[in-house]
Each structure stands twice: as structure tokens, then as C-alpha cells.
Enzyme design. Structure first.
Site, PDB file in Angstrom:
ATOM      1  N   LEU A 134     -19.163 -13.879 -13.901  1.00 42.22           N
ATOM      2  CA  LEU A 134     -18.432 -12.517 -14.507  1.00 42.22           C
ATOM      3  C   LEU A 134     -19.494 -11.393 -14.630  1.00 42.22           C
ATOM      4  O   LEU A 134     -20.552 -11.603 -14.720  1.00 42.22           O
ATOM      5  CB  LEU A 134     -18.211 -13.323 -16.186  1.00 42.22           C
ATOM      6  CG  LEU A 134     -17.272 -14.186 -16.334  1.00 42.22           C
ATOM      7  CD1 LEU A 134     -17.232 -14.655 -17.698  1.00 42.22           C
ATOM      8  CD2 LEU A 134     -15.839 -13.750 -15.440  1.00 42.22           C
ATOM      9  N   ASP A 135     -18.923 -10.490 -14.723  1.00 40.16           N
ATOM     10  CA  ASP A 135     -19.565  -9.066 -14.698  1.00 40.16           C
ATOM     11  C   ASP A 135     -20.497  -9.083 -16.047  1.00 40.16           C
ATOM     12  O   ASP A 135     -20.138  -9.708 -16.898  1.00 40.16           O
ATOM     13  CB  ASP A 135     -18.709  -7.732 -14.903  1.00 40.16           C
ATOM     14  CG  ASP A 135     -18.236  -7.503 -13.378  1.00 40.16           C
ATOM     15  OD1 ASP A 135     -18.744  -7.899 -12.566  1.00 40.16           O
ATOM     16  OD2 ASP A 135     -17.067  -6.740 -13.581  1.00 40.16           O
ATOM     17  N   PHE A 136     -21.675  -8.179 -16.228  1.00 40.90           N
ATOM     18  CA  PHE A 136     -22.585  -8.042 -17.123  1.00 40.90           C
ATOM     19  C   PHE A 136     -21.844  -7.879 -18.436  1.00 40.90           C
ATOM     20  O   PHE A 136     -22.088  -8.615 -19.484  1.00 40.90           O
ATOM     21  CB  PHE A 136     -23.432  -6.987 -16.731  1.00 40.90           C
ATOM     22  CG  PHE A 136     -24.445  -6.794 -18.005  1.00 40.90           C
ATOM     23  CD1 PHE A 136     -25.320  -7.345 -18.382  1.00 40.90           C
ATOM     24  CD2 PHE A 136     -23.909  -5.533 -18.700  1.00 40.90           C
ATOM     25  CE1 PHE A 136     -26.181  -7.181 -19.528  1.00 40.90           C
ATOM     26  CE2 PHE A 136     -25.010  -5.053 -19.860  1.00 40.90           C
ATOM     27  CZ  PHE A 136     -26.207  -6.097 -20.255  1.00 40.90           C
ATOM     28  N   GLY A 137     -20.922  -7.039 -18.571  1.00 41.71           N
ATOM     29  CA  GLY A 137     -20.000  -6.640 -19.855  1.00 41.71           C
ATOM     30  C   GLY A 137     -19.060  -7.921 -20.362  1.00 41.71           C
ATOM     31  O   GLY A 137     -18.550  -7.643 -21.318  1.00 41.71           O
ATOM     32  N   THR A 138     -18.581  -8.491 -19.131  1.00 36.06           N
ATOM     33  CA  THR A 138     -17.516  -9.349 -19.605  1.00 36.06           C
ATOM     34  C   THR A 138     -17.898 -10.485 -20.084  1.00 36.06           C
ATOM     35  O   THR A 138     -19.125 -11.195 -19.717  1.00 36.06           O
ATOM     36  CB  THR A 138     -16.606  -9.714 -18.181  1.00 36.06           C
ATOM     37  OG1 THR A 138     -16.403  -8.284 -17.763  1.00 36.06           O
ATOM     38  CG2 THR A 138     -15.425 -10.303 -18.285  1.00 36.06           C
TER      39      THR A 138
END
Length: 232
Positions: A66-70
Site C-alpha cells: 500500500l502507498d505510504f499515505g494509504t
């Protein structure tokens, strides 16, 4: 040849990883926003999902990221054999995933499909780009959950749309760039316009959460249908 310099330094993440299910073969977790899935090349970016979990589950490997902010649901394999079996499900697209997001503005339609190829461009790193000529196929479905207004501390009223996003392919930044293409970027997205509208500048995180994950257990062959509600 273009050289890509990644200067991003992840700020400390004090939130814990929540373990939702575990057995001898896999672990199902809820990843907090603001934590890398895998440690970066920069030694300052050592903290990650894998860095933390390998201490508790030696030999574990990431099946997807998952992306860093997700935030949200991730499945982690506990050994190489399980990793291969789970990765096969992802590559064959038999895994079902859905995300909850807050989009800037009110979507006109209640549901729809975005079908727009996505390509890497070293000149734009870390951004991806819509590129019909050389992009890889990318398709996302969206369904409106609710349209709402949110008042900020400064009195600004933000029109927002809560949606369920279902990626039919798994390109980097797919959901974020497809929402931008619709003219309704994900609130808090610093790469694709989610902090450009008045009142969105100080949004504390990317408002994107992996809320649903359905996968077949590689050993029992039973479906694991996981749901984790978005924290926003």
C-alpha cells in the site's frame, strides 16, 4: 539514461500495526497511514511494515503493498511458499480489493468506470501520468457512498464525496490519478491535487483506506473475506 533521485524522507510513524488474523501461513493486518510498506534505500527510511513484522514473524514477506499515505488491509505471507501461492492470486487477478476514499467536491454520477492507461515518466518522478500511447491498461470502478459537507476549523465548508473505489488493475498510484482525472482528487493527496482547493491544505493524511480484501487461503482453500472500516 535518466537517473531518478528519491529525496523523500518518511516522518516517524507512531501508530501501531494492527494484526487482525494470523496462522502458520499468513498474517492479515491493518496498516496505518504514514508507514512505508517496505523499507526504502535511504537508511533514514528503515521503518516499514516489513521491518516491524519480520521481528514478530521471522521469514515473512510482503505479497502486495500500500502507498505510504494509504491505510488498511494487507496480507503478509509467512514463508516463501505462501508468498508464491498468494502472489499467483494477485497476478491472476482473483483477489478482490476495495477502498474507501474521500474525494474533493461532489461527483455528478453515482457510479462509473475510469479506463485510462498509466505510464511511468522519470521526468515526473514520483508522479505517474495518463498516457494512451505507452501506458499500461488501468481500470477503476467507483460508487458513491454519500455526498457531504465538512466544516474546517477556519470555518471553510468543504464539499466531499465518500466513495468505494474498486481497482480492476493494480498500477502504481492508479486510484489517485484516476480520481484526479475525474476532476475530484482524493482529499489529502499531495501528488495529484488533493491539497490544492481552499481548506484542504492542512489535511492530516491521504484519505484513502483499503477497506475490503477477499482472498483464498492457500492451504485451507477457504475464502478470507476481510473488512476494516475507514478511520475517516
Amino acid at each position: 539514461m535518466s537517473v531518478i533521485n528519491d529525496t523523500f524522507i518518511a516522518p516517524p510513524c507512531n501508530d501501531e500495526i494492527e494484526t487482525l488474523y494470523q496462522d502458520d501461513y499468513l498474517v492479515l493486518i491493518n496498516k496505518p497511514s504514514g508507514l512505508l510498506s517496505l523499507s526504502g534505500k535511504n537508511p533514514q527510511n528503515f521503518d516499514s511494515v516489513h521491518f516491524r513484522l519480520v521481528r514478530q514473524f521471522p521469514g515473512c514477506t510482503l505479497v502486495h503493498r500500500l502507498d505510504f499515505g494509504t491505510s488498511g488491509l494487507m496480507v503478509v505471507a509467512r514463508n516463501k511458499a505462501m508468498n508464491a501461492a498468494l502472489c499467483q492470486q494477485f497476478s491472476q487477478r482473483t483477489v478482490s480489493k476495495a477502498y474507501t476514499a474521500l474525494l474533493c467536491g461532489h461527483l455528478e454520477n453515482d457510479e462509473g468506470v475510469v479506463d485510462a492507461p498509466i505510464a511511468k515518466d522519470p521526468a515526473l518522478f514520483p508522479l505517474m501520468a495518463i498516457c494512451p500511447q505507452r501506458g499500461k491498461p488501468a481500470r477503476s470502478r467507483y460508487q458513491v457512498i454519500e455526498r457531504l459537507y465538512r466544516e474546517r476549523e477556519d470555518g471553510t465548508i468543504l464539499p466531499l464525496t465518500r466513495v468505494q473505489l474498486t481497482p480492476e488493475t493494480g498500477r502504481t498510484h492508479q486510484l489517485r490519478i484516476h480520481c484526479q482525472l475525474m476532476g475530484h482528487p482524493i482529499l489529502g493527496c499531495d501528488l495529484y491535487g488533493g491539497r490544492l482547493l481552499p481548506g484542504t491544505e492542512q489535511t492530516p493524511r491521504l484519505m484513502l483506506h483499503a477497506s475490503n480484501l477477499s482472498i483464498v487461503h492457500p492451504v485451507s482453500r477457504e475464502w478470507i473475506n476481510a473488512h476494516h472500516a475507514a478511520p475517516f
